[in-house]
Design a protein around this motif. Sequence first.
Motif, PDB file in Angstrom:
ATOM      1  N   TYR A   1       0.838  -1.208   0.000  1.00 25.93           N
ATOM      2  CA  TYR A   1       0.000   0.000   0.000  1.00 25.93           C
ATOM      3  C   TYR A   1       0.872   1.256   0.000  1.00 25.93           C
ATOM      4  CZ  TYR A   1       1.048  -0.021   5.024  1.00 25.93           C
ATOM      5  OH  TYR A   1       1.691  -0.038   6.241  1.00 25.93           O
ATOM      6  N   SER A   2       0.229   2.402  -0.175  1.00 24.91           N
ATOM      7  CA  SER A   2       0.944   3.683  -0.112  1.00 24.91           C
ATOM      8  C   SER A   2       0.333   4.550   0.980  1.00 24.91           C
ATOM      9  CB  SER A   2       0.834   4.423  -1.438  1.00 24.91           C
ATOM     10  OG  SER A   2       1.388   3.640  -2.457  1.00 24.91           O
ATOM     11  N   ILE A   3       1.189   5.378   1.571  1.00 22.53           N
ATOM     12  CA  ILE A   3       0.709   6.304   2.612  1.00 22.53           C
ATOM     13  C   ILE A   3       0.756   7.712   2.027  1.00 22.53           C
ATOM     14  CG2 ILE A   3       1.084   7.173   4.952  1.00 22.53           C
ATOM     15  CD1 ILE A   3       2.806   4.597   5.398  1.00 22.53           C
ATOM     16  N   TYR A   4      -0.375   8.373   2.081  1.00 19.13           N
ATOM     17  CA  TYR A   4      -0.461   9.749   1.563  1.00 19.13           C
ATOM     18  C   TYR A   4      -0.591  10.709   2.737  1.00 19.13           C
ATOM     19  CZ  TYR A   4      -1.405   7.569  -2.951  1.00 19.13           C
ATOM     20  OH  TYR A   4      -1.310   6.810  -4.093  1.00 19.13           O
ATOM     21  N   LEU A   5       0.448  11.535   2.919  1.00 15.93           N
ATOM     22  CA  LEU A   5       0.395  12.537   3.991  1.00 15.93           C
ATOM     23  C   LEU A   5      -0.110  13.853   3.393  1.00 15.93           C
ATOM     24  CD1 LEU A   5       3.904  12.022   5.666  1.00 15.93           C
ATOM     25  CD2 LEU A   5       1.709  11.203   6.501  1.00 15.93           C
ATOM     26  N   HIS A   6      -1.183  14.360   3.975  1.00 15.74           N
ATOM     27  CA  HIS A   6      -1.725  15.641   3.497  1.00 15.74           C
ATOM     28  C   HIS A   6      -1.118  16.797   4.281  1.00 15.74           C
ATOM     29  CE1 HIS A   6      -5.292  14.101   1.102  1.00 15.74           C
ATOM     30  NE2 HIS A   6      -4.806  13.005   1.653  1.00 15.74           N
ATOM     31  N   LYS A   7      -1.266  17.975   3.732  1.00 15.19           N
ATOM     32  CA  LYS A   7      -0.795  19.184   4.414  1.00 15.19           C
ATOM     33  C   LYS A   7      -1.696  19.438   5.629  1.00 15.19           C
ATOM     34  CE  LYS A   7       0.424  23.899   3.356  1.00 15.19           C
ATOM     35  NZ  LYS A   7       0.066  25.068   2.593  1.00 15.19           N
ATOM     36  N   PRO A   8      -1.121  19.739   6.807  1.00 18.67           N
ATOM     37  CA  PRO A   8      -1.988  20.003   7.975  1.00 18.67           C
ATOM     38  C   PRO A   8      -2.982  21.131   7.685  1.00 18.67           C
ATOM     39  CG  PRO A   8       0.289  19.821   8.652  1.00 18.67           C
ATOM     40  CD  PRO A   8       0.302  19.815   7.157  1.00 18.67           C
ATOM     41  N   VAL A   9      -4.194  20.958   8.195  1.00 19.22           N
ATOM     42  CA  VAL A   9      -5.248  21.956   7.958  1.00 19.22           C
ATOM     43  C   VAL A   9      -5.475  22.756   9.241  1.00 19.22           C
ATOM     44  CG1 VAL A   9      -7.686  22.284   7.358  1.00 19.22           C
ATOM     45  CG2 VAL A   9      -6.363  20.473   6.239  1.00 19.22           C
ATOM     46  N   PHE A  10      -5.200  24.051   9.166  1.00 15.31           N
ATOM     47  CA  PHE A  10      -5.466  24.959  10.295  1.00 15.31           C
ATOM     48  C   PHE A  10      -6.351  26.123   9.844  1.00 15.31           C
ATOM     49  CE2 PHE A  10      -1.308  23.103  11.521  1.00 15.31           C
ATOM     50  CZ  PHE A  10      -1.645  22.609  12.768  1.00 15.31           C
ATOM     51  N   ASP A  11      -6.917  26.031   8.647  1.00 18.58           N
ATOM     52  CA  ASP A  11      -7.646  27.170   8.053  1.00 18.58           C
ATOM     53  C   ASP A  11      -8.695  27.744   8.992  1.00 18.58           C
ATOM     54  OD1 ASP A  11      -6.236  26.131   5.975  1.00 18.58           O
ATOM     55  OD2 ASP A  11      -7.886  26.106   4.545  1.00 18.58           O
ATOM     56  N   GLY A  12      -8.673  29.067   9.119  1.00 16.65           N
ATOM     57  CA  GLY A  12      -9.754  29.803   9.778  1.00 16.65           C
ATOM     58  C   GLY A  12     -10.288  30.773   8.754  1.00 16.65           C
ATOM     59  N   PHE A  13     -11.391  31.435   9.061  1.00 23.24           N
ATOM     60  CA  PHE A  13     -11.985  32.274   8.020  1.00 23.24           C
ATOM     61  C   PHE A  13     -11.095  33.471   7.678  1.00 23.24           C
ATOM     62  CE2 PHE A  13     -15.026  34.703   5.659  1.00 23.24           C
ATOM     63  CZ  PHE A  13     -15.670  33.703   4.951  1.00 23.24           C
ATOM     64  N   PHE A  14     -10.555  34.107   8.734  1.00 21.84           N
ATOM     65  CA  PHE A  14      -9.665  35.242   8.481  1.00 21.84           C
ATOM     66  C   PHE A  14      -8.224  34.925   8.888  1.00 21.84           C
ATOM     67  CE2 PHE A  14     -13.855  37.291   8.975  1.00 21.84           C
ATOM     68  CZ  PHE A  14     -13.930  37.876   7.720  1.00 21.84           C
ATOM     69  N   TYR A  15      -8.067  34.177  10.002  1.00 16.07           N
ATOM     70  CA  TYR A  15      -6.733  33.819  10.491  1.00 16.07           C
ATOM     71  C   TYR A  15      -6.678  32.301  10.670  1.00 16.07           C
ATOM     72  CZ  TYR A  15      -7.002  38.721  11.839  1.00 16.07           C
ATOM     73  OH  TYR A  15      -7.173  40.073  11.817  1.00 16.07           O
ATOM     74  N   GLU A  16      -5.442  31.778  10.684  1.00 11.88           N
ATOM     75  CA  GLU A  16      -5.309  30.337  10.918  1.00 11.88           C
ATOM     76  C   GLU A  16      -5.685  30.009  12.364  1.00 11.88           C
ATOM     77  OE1 GLU A  16      -1.673  28.539   9.604  1.00 11.88           O
ATOM     78  OE2 GLU A  16      -2.700  28.204   7.695  1.00 11.88           O
ATOM     79  N   ARG A  17      -6.218  28.814  12.554  1.00  9.87           N
ATOM     80  CA  ARG A  17      -6.606  28.388  13.900  1.00  9.87           C
ATOM     81  C   ARG A  17      -5.420  27.742  14.613  1.00  9.87           C
ATOM     82  NH1 ARG A  17     -12.485  25.578  12.683  1.00  9.87           N
ATOM     83  NH2 ARG A  17     -13.391  27.396  11.692  1.00  9.87           N
ATOM     84  N   LYS A  18      -5.543  27.644  15.954  1.00 10.92           N
ATOM     85  CA  LYS A  18      -4.461  27.006  16.721  1.00 10.92           C
ATOM     86  C   LYS A  18      -4.513  25.492  16.565  1.00 10.92           C
ATOM     87  CE  LYS A  18      -3.787  30.494  20.254  1.00 10.92           C
ATOM     88  NZ  LYS A  18      -4.155  30.896  21.610  1.00 10.92           N
ATOM     89  N   SER A  19      -5.743  24.964  16.485  1.00  7.91           N
ATOM     90  CA  SER A  19      -5.846  23.506  16.345  1.00  7.91           C
ATOM     91  C   SER A  19      -6.448  23.145  14.993  1.00  7.91           C
ATOM     92  CB  SER A  19      -6.700  22.936  17.477  1.00  7.91           C
ATOM     93  OG  SER A  19      -7.978  23.498  17.415  1.00  7.91           O
ATOM     94  N   GLY A  20      -6.015  22.006  14.510  1.00  9.73           N
ATOM     95  CA  GLY A  20      -6.502  21.557  13.205  1.00  9.73           C
ATOM     96  C   GLY A  20      -6.368  20.055  13.099  1.00  9.73           C
ATOM     97  N   TYR A  21      -6.136  19.565  11.906  1.00  7.44           N
ATOM     98  CA  TYR A  21      -5.947  18.118  11.753  1.00  7.44           C
ATOM     99  C   TYR A  21      -5.032  17.823  10.576  1.00  7.44           C
ATOM    100  CZ  TYR A  21      -9.044  17.902   7.678  1.00  7.44           C
ATOM    101  OH  TYR A  21      -9.575  18.061   6.428  1.00  7.44           O
TER     102      TYR A  21
END
Lengths: 152, 381
Positions: A60-80
Motif C-alpha cells: 500500500y501507499s501512505i499519503y500525507l496531506h498538508k496540515p489543515v489549520f484554516d480559519g476564516f480570516f486567520y489560521e486556527r491554533k488547532s486543526g488536523y
Amino acid sequence: MGKIKSILCYTWAIMIIPIALAIIFSSPVIYSIVFGDEGVKVTNWISGGKIMHVINRNDYSIYLHKPVFDGFFYERKSGYIQIDFISQTNLPRNIEEVIDYNLDKKPDFNFSLNTQSNLYHFDTINNKVKHLTKEEVYILENRRTIRVNIEK
Amino acid sequence: MQETLKLPSITRSLLLIIPFLILCSFSLMTNLSKTDTIHNIATFITGFFFIIIFFFIVHTRKTDKYRTILFITFALTFPLGFIFRLYETRGHFMILFFEDMLQNKAEFCIIGITQNIIPLVIRNEIFFPIEAKRVVFTLIGAIVIGLTIGRGFCSWICFFGGWEECFSRITKKAKIKKINFKFRLLPFAVLFATALLSAAFFTSIYCFWLCPFKTVSEFVEISTLLIAIQTIIFLAFFIGLVIILPILTKKRTQCLLLCPFGAFMSFFHKINPFEVRINKDICTDCQQCIKACQVLALTPETLKDGKTNISCTRCAKCIDECPNGAISYHIHGTKLFVKPELKRMLFLYPAMFASIFISAGVIHQFIYRIILLISTGSLVH
C-alpha cells in the motif's frame, strides 16, 4: 416621460429571456474573469488538504496531506492532518506505522490498525499531536483514512 | 378601472403558446441523444406535458391551478429520477458516504448557495463536497432567475416546494387559521444565521443540519452520533414543516418559516420586471387573498398599499382567488391595471421557460425511468 419609461419597462420585460440566456451561456467566461486561473476550491476542512508526501510500502501507499489549520480570516491554533492508506488491490491485514507528519525526520505518532476488525491503536510521541477518535478513522474500500487532531 | 377579461378563443390561445413552443423546442433540442431512444421519447413526453400545461394556463386563465399541477409534479417525480441517477453514478441509493465527499461527489442543490456565498466571495472557497465550479454556475443561475422572475423561483421552478403545496391542499379548510405575520421574517433570520455559522465552522450548516428535503434526495451515512442528531433534526423538520403544518395551516410552512433560499430570492423582489398588484378601486377588502396566500406575502397593511411584500412568490393564487378580479400581474414602471393580460403573458413566458430550463430534467428523469422499467424490466441502465 411616463410613456418613455413605460416603453422601456415593457422592453425590459420582453428582453429578459434573451438577456437571461446570454448570461447563462456566458457563465464559463464570467467564472474565468471573476476567479481567474486559480478558480474556486473546496475548503480543506472537507477535502483534507493537498497531498504533501507519498510513502510507498509493498502492499500500500501512505499519503500525507498538508496540515489543515484554516480559519476564516486567520489560521486556527488547532486543526488536523489527514493520512490515507491506499492499496491498489487489498490492504494487508495489519498496518503498523510510525508517522512523521511534519517531515522533520522525528516520529510524531504511532498508528496500527487491523484492517479486518478495524480496531486501531494510536500513541502520540510529539506533544502537538492530540488525539484520534473512532469517528475519524474512515473505512473505505481498499483504503483507510485517518484525521488526527493536532495543534500548531 | 380594471379591464374586463374574456376567455381567449382556442385559436388565440394556440397563437399565444407559439413563443413558448419555440423556447421549449430550443430547450429540449439541446437535450436530444443520438443513441438513446428512451431518452428521446422521455424528452418528447416532457415537452408535450409542459406545452399542455402552458396551453391550459393561457386558455383558462387559471394560472395557479395549472401551475400547481406542474409544481407538484416536479416534487413527486424528483425522488425517483434522482435516486436512480445517483445509483447509476455512485453505485448506491440516497446515502452520501465519506468516500463520495472526499471525491467531491455530493449532489449540490440550489438552496446550498446561501451557505457558500460568503466563503466564495471572501476566500474563493466553497464549504460543500462538490466540484467547486458548479456552485459558481448555480449562483449565476440563481441570480439570473432572480433578475427574471424574482422569488417566482419558489412557485414555478423549485422541485421541493411542491411537497408542501401538495400537503397544503389535502384539507379544504385550515385547522390553524391565525399565523403571526412576523413569522415570515424567520427565513431571513435562518439565512443570516446559517450563512454566518457556515463561515465560522467551514461547513454548509443548513445543508448538513436543517434541510428537510434531504429526506427525499440524499443524506449523509449515519456513522457518528453527530450525524445521527443531524438526521433526527432534518427528519423532524420534514415531518413538521413539510407534512403536518401544511395540512393544518394550508400554507407552505417550510418556505414560510425556514427556507434560506426563499429569503435570498426575496431580495430580487424589486429588481425584476414583474410584481403582483391589487387594484384598490375594485378591492372590497374581503381579504380572501390574505387567506389564500401561502407565504404570508399579503397582509392587511400590504393590501392597503395595493402591493405584495417581498415574500411574494408570484404563484397567482391570490389572482385566481380574488372574487372581484382586483389582483393582477404588473410590470414595474408601467401604468397600473392597464393591459393586464399582456402583462400576465409577459410574466408567464419567462416563468415557464425558466421552469422548463431548470426543472424539466426532473420530470424527464422520472419518465425515462418508467419507460426503462417497462422496456427492460429495470429502473437502471
